[in-house]
Write a protein that holds these residues in place. Structure first.
Motif, PDB file in Angstrom:
ATOM      1  N   TRP A 121       0.816  -1.221   0.000  1.00  0.00           N
ATOM      2  CA  TRP A 121       0.000   0.000   0.000  1.00  0.00           C
ATOM      3  C   TRP A 121       0.855   1.279   0.000  1.00  0.00           C
ATOM      4  O   TRP A 121       0.363   2.353   0.313  1.00  0.00           O
ATOM      5  N   LYS A 122       2.137   1.180  -0.367  1.00  0.00           N
ATOM      6  CA  LYS A 122       3.061   2.313  -0.267  1.00  0.00           C
ATOM      7  C   LYS A 122       3.168   3.068  -1.592  1.00  0.00           C
ATOM      8  O   LYS A 122       3.138   2.478  -2.667  1.00  0.00           O
ATOM      9  N   ALA A 123       3.381   4.387  -1.485  1.00  0.00           N
ATOM     10  CA  ALA A 123       3.364   5.260  -2.653  1.00  0.00           C
ATOM     11  C   ALA A 123       4.490   4.977  -3.637  1.00  0.00           C
ATOM     12  O   ALA A 123       4.378   5.300  -4.826  1.00  0.00           O
ATOM     13  N   GLU A 124       5.577   4.356  -3.185  1.00  0.00           N
ATOM     14  CA  GLU A 124       6.703   4.142  -4.101  1.00  0.00           C
ATOM     15  C   GLU A 124       6.446   3.059  -5.137  1.00  0.00           C
ATOM     16  O   GLU A 124       7.242   2.881  -6.069  1.00  0.00           O
ATOM     17  N   TYR A 125       5.350   2.340  -5.009  1.00  0.00           N
ATOM     18  CA  TYR A 125       4.986   1.317  -5.992  1.00  0.00           C
ATOM     19  C   TYR A 125       3.752   1.779  -6.757  1.00  0.00           C
ATOM     20  O   TYR A 125       2.848   2.365  -6.183  1.00  0.00           O
ATOM     21  N   ASP A 126       3.712   1.486  -8.066  1.00  0.00           N
ATOM     22  CA  ASP A 126       2.588   1.985  -8.853  1.00  0.00           C
ATOM     23  C   ASP A 126       2.101   0.952  -9.863  1.00  0.00           C
ATOM     24  O   ASP A 126       2.559  -0.193  -9.879  1.00  0.00           O
ATOM     25  N   LEU A 127       1.159   1.372 -10.705  1.00  0.00           N
ATOM     26  CA  LEU A 127       0.483   0.422 -11.593  1.00  0.00           C
ATOM     27  C   LEU A 127       1.360  -0.114 -12.704  1.00  0.00           C
ATOM     28  O   LEU A 127       0.934  -1.021 -13.443  1.00  0.00           O
ATOM     29  N   GLU A 128       2.586   0.367 -12.824  1.00  0.00           N
ATOM     30  CA  GLU A 128       3.513  -0.238 -13.783  1.00  0.00           C
ATOM     31  C   GLU A 128       3.680  -1.728 -13.502  1.00  0.00           C
ATOM     32  O   GLU A 128       3.888  -2.529 -14.420  1.00  0.00           O
ATOM     33  N   LEU A 129       3.557  -2.107 -12.232  1.00  0.00           N
ATOM     34  CA  LEU A 129       3.655  -3.521 -11.861  1.00  0.00           C
ATOM     35  C   LEU A 129       2.572  -4.357 -12.534  1.00  0.00           C
ATOM     36  O   LEU A 129       2.761  -5.552 -12.783  1.00  0.00           O
ATOM     37  N   GLY A 130       1.438  -3.739 -12.823  1.00  0.00           N
ATOM     38  CA  GLY A 130       0.323  -4.478 -13.400  1.00  0.00           C
ATOM     39  C   GLY A 130       0.270  -4.482 -14.910  1.00  0.00           C
ATOM     40  O   GLY A 130      -0.541  -5.212 -15.497  1.00  0.00           O
ATOM     41  N   ARG A 131       1.120  -3.686 -15.563  1.00  0.00           N
ATOM     42  CA  ARG A 131       1.022  -3.563 -17.020  1.00  0.00           C
ATOM     43  C   ARG A 131       1.299  -4.862 -17.768  1.00  0.00           C
ATOM     44  O   ARG A 131       0.576  -5.187 -18.714  1.00  0.00           O
ATOM     45  N   PRO A 132       2.316  -5.648 -17.390  1.00  0.00           N
ATOM     46  CA  PRO A 132       2.503  -6.922 -18.092  1.00  0.00           C
ATOM     47  C   PRO A 132       1.305  -7.862 -17.939  1.00  0.00           C
ATOM     48  O   PRO A 132       0.939  -8.573 -18.880  1.00  0.00           O
ATOM     49  N   LEU A 133       0.687  -7.853 -16.766  1.00  0.00           N
ATOM     50  CA  LEU A 133      -0.484  -8.695 -16.542  1.00  0.00           C
ATOM     51  C   LEU A 133      -1.639  -8.235 -17.413  1.00  0.00           C
ATOM     52  O   LEU A 133      -2.326  -9.057 -18.035  1.00  0.00           O
ATOM     53  N   ALA A 134      -1.850  -6.932 -17.480  1.00  0.00           N
ATOM     54  CA  ALA A 134      -2.940  -6.398 -18.286  1.00  0.00           C
ATOM     55  C   ALA A 134      -2.752  -6.759 -19.756  1.00  0.00           C
ATOM     56  O   ALA A 134      -3.710  -7.131 -20.446  1.00  0.00           O
ATOM     57  N   ALA A 135      -1.517  -6.652 -20.251  1.00  0.00           N
ATOM     58  CA  ALA A 135      -1.246  -6.988 -21.648  1.00  0.00           C
ATOM     59  C   ALA A 135      -1.528  -8.457 -21.917  1.00  0.00           C
ATOM     60  O   ALA A 135      -2.150  -8.823 -22.937  1.00  0.00           O
ATOM     61  N   SER A 136      -1.102  -9.328 -21.014  1.00  0.00           N
ATOM     62  CA  SER A 136      -1.341 -10.760 -21.192  1.00  0.00           C
ATOM     63  C   SER A 136      -2.825 -11.095 -21.113  1.00  0.00           C
ATOM     64  O   SER A 136      -3.324 -11.931 -21.873  1.00  0.00           O
ATOM     65  N   LEU A 137      -3.528 -10.447 -20.204  1.00  0.00           N
ATOM     66  CA  LEU A 137      -4.961 -10.686 -20.086  1.00  0.00           C
ATOM     67  C   LEU A 137      -5.683 -10.333 -21.381  1.00  0.00           C
ATOM     68  O   LEU A 137      -6.538 -11.092 -21.858  1.00  0.00           O
ATOM     69  N   ALA A 138      -5.342  -9.191 -21.960  1.00  0.00           N
ATOM     70  CA  ALA A 138      -5.981  -8.786 -23.216  1.00  0.00           C
ATOM     71  C   ALA A 138      -5.649  -9.773 -24.334  1.00  0.00           C
ATOM     72  O   ALA A 138      -6.511 -10.097 -25.169  1.00  0.00           O
ATOM     73  N   GLU A 139      -4.414 -10.250 -24.350  1.00  0.00           N
ATOM     74  CA  GLU A 139      -4.031 -11.238 -25.354  1.00  0.00           C
ATOM     75  C   GLU A 139      -4.815 -12.537 -25.200  1.00  0.00           C
ATOM     76  O   GLU A 139      -4.987 -13.281 -26.174  1.00  0.00           O
ATOM     77  N   ASN A 140      -5.288 -12.783 -24.006  1.00  0.00           N
ATOM     78  CA  ASN A 140      -6.030 -14.012 -23.725  1.00  0.00           C
ATOM     79  C   ASN A 140      -7.538 -13.777 -23.634  1.00  0.00           C
ATOM     80  O   ASN A 140      -8.260 -14.587 -23.050  1.00  0.00           O
ATOM     81  N   GLY A 141      -8.004 -12.676 -24.201  1.00  0.00           N
ATOM     82  CA  GLY A 141      -9.439 -12.478 -24.362  1.00  0.00           C
ATOM     83  C   GLY A 141     -10.148 -11.711 -23.282  1.00  0.00           C
ATOM     84  O   GLY A 141     -11.384 -11.627 -23.286  1.00  0.00           O
ATOM     85  N   TRP A 142      -9.405 -11.105 -22.366  1.00  0.00           N
ATOM     86  CA  TRP A 142     -10.015 -10.353 -21.275  1.00  0.00           C
ATOM     87  C   TRP A 142      -9.895  -8.856 -21.507  1.00  0.00           C
ATOM     88  O   TRP A 142      -8.935  -8.384 -22.120  1.00  0.00           O
ATOM     89  N   THR A 143     -10.838  -8.103 -20.975  1.00  0.00           N
ATOM     90  CA  THR A 143     -10.679  -6.665 -20.836  1.00  0.00           C
ATOM     91  C   THR A 143      -9.989  -6.420 -19.504  1.00  0.00           C
ATOM     92  O   THR A 143     -10.479  -6.865 -18.458  1.00  0.00           O
ATOM     93  N   ALA A 144      -8.845  -5.750 -19.535  1.00  0.00           N
ATOM     94  CA  ALA A 144      -8.068  -5.513 -18.316  1.00  0.00           C
ATOM     95  C   ALA A 144      -8.218  -4.059 -17.880  1.00  0.00           C
ATOM     96  O   ALA A 144      -8.066  -3.140 -18.695  1.00  0.00           O
ATOM     97  N   TRP A 145      -8.495  -3.857 -16.603  1.00  0.00           N
ATOM     98  CA  TRP A 145      -8.617  -2.523 -16.010  1.00  0.00           C
ATOM     99  C   TRP A 145      -7.560  -2.431 -14.924  1.00  0.00           C
ATOM    100  O   TRP A 145      -7.746  -2.884 -13.800  1.00  0.00           O
TER     101      TRP A 145
END
Length: 244
Positions: free
Chosen positions: A34-58
């Motif tokens: 929950w710390k400010a030094e971490y951000d949604l960049e951590l989730g970008r690879p997951l979002a890209a893979s999800l979309a490649e596998n047929g999901w809408t990623a938010w």
């Protein structure tokens, strides 16, 4: 597509759609105690893979400890970010699954039950299932064990107790929607007990909750090149099928 859900610089998300029909929406919630030094960049690879596998990623950002977050602001943001989906054209919201790593796992499971509390009641977009990736699901234990060097106490704003049920997934069992936990056996950041004890308590109360222990450390669950990630795609497909 970058969408905002509030005026704060951290109140935004990135929506990625698949090329073809969507299986549903997966809300990606990054960790970082929950710390400010971490951000949604951590989730970008997951979002890209999800979309490649047929999901809408938010893939959502939110206020964290150090930039205006904590309780209740972080939870307000997760609630608002999920509800923001209702105003996006062309989304089928019959399947909305939260997927979160570490502290994001806490937020993913919390979001699945948020509607039972007055501050977040009657959500516009209900969560139909949650996947916790090495999630911090017991805030009382996390505080007692000093996970993340006092992260749980910094997030809640005081020593976590049984009075904090509205923000602590372990105290909210049973949920009305399925929860899938996955956790690396070699995780030395968030102990396995955070997942196993949650599932034991949830199933004892009649909830649909499972845990899978996999080979690897705290970060294997967000490695999109791994077999562990492939297994999570199967879990998501199973949640979608059960919901359908």
């Amino acid at each position: 597509m970058r969408l905002t859900y509030g005026d704060d610089p951290s109140q935004f998300g990135e929506l990625t759609r698949p090329d073809g029909p969507s299986k549903g929406v997966v809300v990606v919630i990054h960790g970082g105690f929950w710390k400010a030094e971490y951000d949604l960049e951590l989730g970008r690879p997951l979002a890209a893979s999800l979309a490649e596998n047929g999901w809408t990623a938010w893939n959502i950002e939110y206020r964290r400890v150090g930039n205006g977050g904590g309780v209740p602001q972080t939870l307000d943001d997760i609630h608002a970010a999920i509800d923001r989906l209702a105003s996006v054209d062309g989304l089928d919201l019959s399947t909305v699954i939260t997927l979160g790593h570490s502290a994001g796992g806490h937020l993913a499971v919390w979001a699945a039950g948020r509607g039972r509390y007055a501050a977040w009641s009657d959500p516009t977009v209900p969560v139909t299932g949650a996947v916790s990736q090495a999630g911090v699901l017991d805030l009382v234990a996390a505080d007692h064990e000093d996970l993340g060097s006092g992260a749980a106490q910094a997030f809640v704003g005081h020593a976590v107790t049984d009075a904090d049920a509205a923000v602590d997934p372990r105290q909210q069992v049973p949920l009305e929607v399925p929860v899938r936990c996955i956790h690396g056996r070699s995780d030395d950041t968030v102990p396995l007990s955070q997942s196993t004890d949650y599932v034991e308590a949830a199933t004892a109360e009649g909830a649909d909750a499972t845990v899978e222990l996999v080979n690897g450390d705290h970060f294997v669950v967000i490695d999109t090149t791994s077999e562990v990630w492939a297994r999570q795609l199967e879990l998501l497909d199973g949640l979608a099928a059960a919901n359908g």
